[in-house]
Design a protein around this motif. Structure first.
Motif, short mmCIF file in Angstrom:
data_model
loop_
_atom_site.label_atom_id
_atom_site.label_comp_id
_atom_site.label_asym_id
_atom_site.label_seq_id
_atom_site.Cartn_x
_atom_site.Cartn_y
_atom_site.Cartn_z
N MET A 4 0.84 -1.19 0.00
CA MET A 4 0.00 0.00 0.00
C MET A 4 0.88 1.24 0.00
SD MET A 4 -3.26 -0.09 -0.09
CE MET A 4 -4.13 -1.54 -0.59
N ASP A 5 0.54 2.18 -0.87
CA ASP A 5 1.23 3.45 -0.96
C ASP A 5 0.28 4.46 -1.61
OD1 ASP A 5 1.24 2.64 -3.64
OD2 ASP A 5 3.38 2.29 -3.70
N TRP A 6 0.78 5.66 -1.93
CA TRP A 6 -0.05 6.70 -2.53
C TRP A 6 -0.74 6.18 -3.79
CZ3 TRP A 6 -0.89 9.31 -6.98
CH2 TRP A 6 -1.57 10.53 -6.91
N GLN A 7 0.02 5.56 -4.67
CA GLN A 7 -0.50 5.04 -5.94
C GLN A 7 -1.62 4.03 -5.71
OE1 GLN A 7 1.04 5.71 -9.18
NE2 GLN A 7 -0.60 4.61 -10.19
N SER A 8 -1.43 3.14 -4.73
CA SER A 8 -2.44 2.11 -4.44
C SER A 8 -3.74 2.73 -3.96
CB SER A 8 -1.91 1.14 -3.38
OG SER A 8 -0.73 0.52 -3.80
N ALA A 39 0.30 13.05 0.16
CA ALA A 39 1.16 12.45 1.18
C ALA A 39 1.25 13.48 2.31
CB ALA A 39 2.53 12.14 0.61
N ASN A 40 1.10 13.02 3.53
CA ASN A 40 1.00 13.94 4.66
C ASN A 40 2.08 13.69 5.71
OD1 ASN A 40 -0.37 16.18 5.65
ND2 ASN A 40 -1.66 14.96 6.99
N GLY A 41 3.22 13.19 5.28
CA GLY A 41 4.33 13.00 6.21
C GLY A 41 4.41 11.59 6.77
N VAL A 51 3.18 5.95 7.62
CA VAL A 51 3.11 6.89 6.50
C VAL A 51 1.67 7.41 6.46
CG1 VAL A 51 3.45 7.19 4.04
CG2 VAL A 51 4.84 5.53 5.29
N LEU A 52 1.52 8.73 6.42
CA LEU A 52 0.20 9.34 6.46
C LEU A 52 -0.21 9.87 5.09
CD1 LEU A 52 0.64 11.35 9.78
CD2 LEU A 52 -0.47 9.12 9.47
N TYR A 53 -1.47 9.66 4.77
CA TYR A 53 -2.06 10.16 3.53
C TYR A 53 -3.35 10.89 3.89
CZ TYR A 53 1.26 7.08 1.35
OH TYR A 53 2.44 6.47 0.97
N GLN A 84 -4.78 -2.74 6.10
CA GLN A 84 -3.55 -2.18 5.54
C GLN A 84 -3.53 -0.66 5.65
OE1 GLN A 84 -5.39 -4.43 3.87
NE2 GLN A 84 -4.07 -6.13 3.33
N VAL A 85 -4.69 -0.03 5.45
CA VAL A 85 -4.82 1.42 5.54
C VAL A 85 -5.87 1.71 6.61
CG1 VAL A 85 -5.41 3.52 4.27
CG2 VAL A 85 -4.28 1.63 3.09
#
Length: 123
Positions: A4-8, A39-41, A51-53, A84-85
């Motif tokens: 999981m990341d920004w793209q996901s 992305a929020n840091g 990792v914050l979104y 996951q998120v």
């Protein structure tokens, strides 16, 4: 486990039928609901980072009475990728953004990952 990341998150929201943009992509007034994903840091801990979104939700000013239902739909869609998120900072107060003539609120989600920083080296 699914990565999981920004793209996901972006692809998940698009697949769920939401109009999603990166920072600076959306132009003009808010004629229909949309989400800005940023992305929020990173919160750095010992061996683990979060990792914050942030999802910035916009809704046309003339239809405020439908905003809560839209927010609920976004939360339900995001819940499909839990655990996951995870929602870590619930909905912020709604306000009218005069630049886009739309109401805005935000939701902050976190993804915990094993960190490469602040870890003991194995020798």
């Amino acid at each position: 486990m699914i990565r999981m990341d920004w793209q996901s998150i972006y692809e998940h929201l698009k697949a769920a039928g939401f109009d999603v943009y990166a920072l600076g992509q959306h132009q003009g007034v808010c004629a229909k609901p949309y989400i800005v994903l940023r992305a929020n840091g990173i919160y750095q801990g010992l061996g683990i980072e979060q990792v914050l979104y942030e999802l910035l939700l916009y809704y046309p000013a003339d239809y405020y009475y439908r905003f809560e239902e839209y927010i609920s739909r976004v939360k339900k869609a995001m819940n499909l990728i839990y655990p996951q998120v995870k929602l870590v900072d619930p909905e912020t107060p709604h306000y009218l953004d005069p630049d886009v003539m739309g109401f805005m609120t935000s939701l902050t989600y976190g993804i915990k990952k094993i960190s490469e920083i602040n870890r003991m080296r194995k020798e």
